[in-house]
Design a protein around this motif. Structure first.
Motif, PDB file in Angstrom:
ATOM      1  N   GLY A  31      -4.999 -92.995  20.717  1.00  0.00           N
ATOM      2  CA  GLY A  31      -4.553 -93.292  19.391  1.00  0.00           C
ATOM      3  C   GLY A  31      -3.835 -91.961  18.652  1.00  0.00           C
ATOM      4  N   LEU A  32      -4.116 -90.928  19.141  1.00  0.00           N
ATOM      5  CA  LEU A  32      -3.564 -89.721  18.645  1.00  0.00           C
ATOM      6  C   LEU A  32      -2.155 -89.351  19.326  1.00  0.00           C
ATOM      7  CD1 LEU A  32      -6.560 -87.291  18.491  1.00  0.00           C
ATOM      8  CD2 LEU A  32      -5.572 -88.658  16.549  1.00  0.00           C
ATOM      9  N   LEU A  33      -1.826 -89.887  20.460  1.00  0.00           N
ATOM     10  CA  LEU A  33      -0.574 -89.768  20.983  1.00  0.00           C
ATOM     11  C   LEU A  33       0.709 -89.918  19.955  1.00  0.00           C
ATOM     12  CD1 LEU A  33      -1.081 -91.201  24.817  1.00  0.00           C
ATOM     13  CD2 LEU A  33      -1.398 -88.884  23.817  1.00  0.00           C
ATOM     14  N   GLU A  34       0.903 -91.031  19.228  1.00  0.00           N
ATOM     15  CA  GLU A  34       2.146 -91.097  18.609  1.00  0.00           C
ATOM     16  C   GLU A  34       2.019 -90.128  17.576  1.00  0.00           C
ATOM     17  OE1 GLU A  34       4.133 -94.517  15.633  1.00  0.00           O
ATOM     18  OE2 GLU A  34       3.034 -95.100  17.559  1.00  0.00           O
ATOM     19  N   ALA A  35       0.878 -89.877  16.827  1.00  0.00           N
ATOM     20  CA  ALA A  35       0.853 -88.596  15.712  1.00  0.00           C
ATOM     21  C   ALA A  35       1.491 -87.448  16.483  1.00  0.00           C
ATOM     22  CB  ALA A  35      -0.555 -88.582  15.232  1.00  0.00           C
ATOM     23  N   MET A  36       1.010 -87.128  17.575  1.00  0.00           N
ATOM     24  CA  MET A  36       1.359 -85.659  18.411  1.00  0.00           C
ATOM     25  C   MET A  36       2.879 -85.779  18.666  1.00  0.00           C
ATOM     26  SD  MET A  36      -2.075 -85.020  20.403  1.00  0.00           S
ATOM     27  CE  MET A  36      -1.348 -83.897  21.540  1.00  0.00           C
ATOM     28  N   PHE A  37       3.221 -86.832  19.340  1.00  0.00           N
ATOM     29  CA  PHE A  37       4.559 -86.624  20.080  1.00  0.00           C
ATOM     30  C   PHE A  37       5.576 -87.766  19.506  1.00  0.00           C
ATOM     31  CE2 PHE A  37       1.467 -85.937  23.837  1.00  0.00           C
ATOM     32  CZ  PHE A  37       1.996 -84.827  23.801  1.00  0.00           C
ATOM     33  N   GLY A  38       5.116 -88.382  18.389  1.00  0.00           N
ATOM     34  CA  GLY A  38       6.280 -89.293  17.769  1.00  0.00           C
ATOM     35  C   GLY A  38       6.274 -90.445  18.195  1.00  0.00           C
ATOM     36  N   PRO A  39       7.038 -91.594  17.827  1.00  0.00           N
ATOM     37  CA  PRO A  39       7.115 -92.883  18.281  1.00  0.00           C
ATOM     38  C   PRO A  39       7.827 -92.986  19.625  1.00  0.00           C
ATOM     39  CG  PRO A  39       8.025 -92.888  16.078  1.00  0.00           C
ATOM     40  CD  PRO A  39       7.756 -91.419  16.513  1.00  0.00           C
ATOM     41  N   GLY A  40       7.064 -93.560  20.584  1.00  0.00           N
ATOM     42  CA  GLY A  40       7.535 -93.865  21.847  1.00  0.00           C
ATOM     43  C   GLY A  40       7.786 -92.349  22.446  1.00  0.00           C
TER      44      GLY A  40
END
Length: 98
Positions: A31-40
């Protein structure tokens, strides 16, 4: 840890094979991936270039975690791992507050 990346996938600043040995590895909630790396994952190229590191994301089956593998020069690798772990912790704490 599996097969090494192909040369065309490796940025010019990564020295082969010494920078591909002993990667820094940590796990982050999906769930934190998009917050860290941006959409997609749109921010990944920027993070890689600024930190002079190479990233590999591996989804761990049967869990809500993704393994982040960081390759590169020893200091760049540690700095990138620290920065990403700090970002994940900040987003995790911030989402808890809201």
């Amino acid at each position: 840890m599996g097969t090494l990346p192909k040369r065309e996938d490796i940025p010019l600043w990564v020295k082969v094979p010494e920078d591909l040995r002993d990667p820094a590895v940590f796990q982050v909630q999906m769930g934190l991936l998009e917050a860290m790396f941006g959409p997609g994952g749109s921010g990944i190229p920027y993070i890689k270039q600024v930190n002079k590191a190479m990233l590999e994301l591996k989804v761990l089956e049967s869990s809500n975690l993704t393994e982040v593998v960081v390759y590169g020069n020893y200091l760049y690798k540690l700095r990138t791992k620290w920065m990403l772990q700090s970002m994940a912790e900040r987003h995790r704490l911030h989402s808890r507050i809201l």
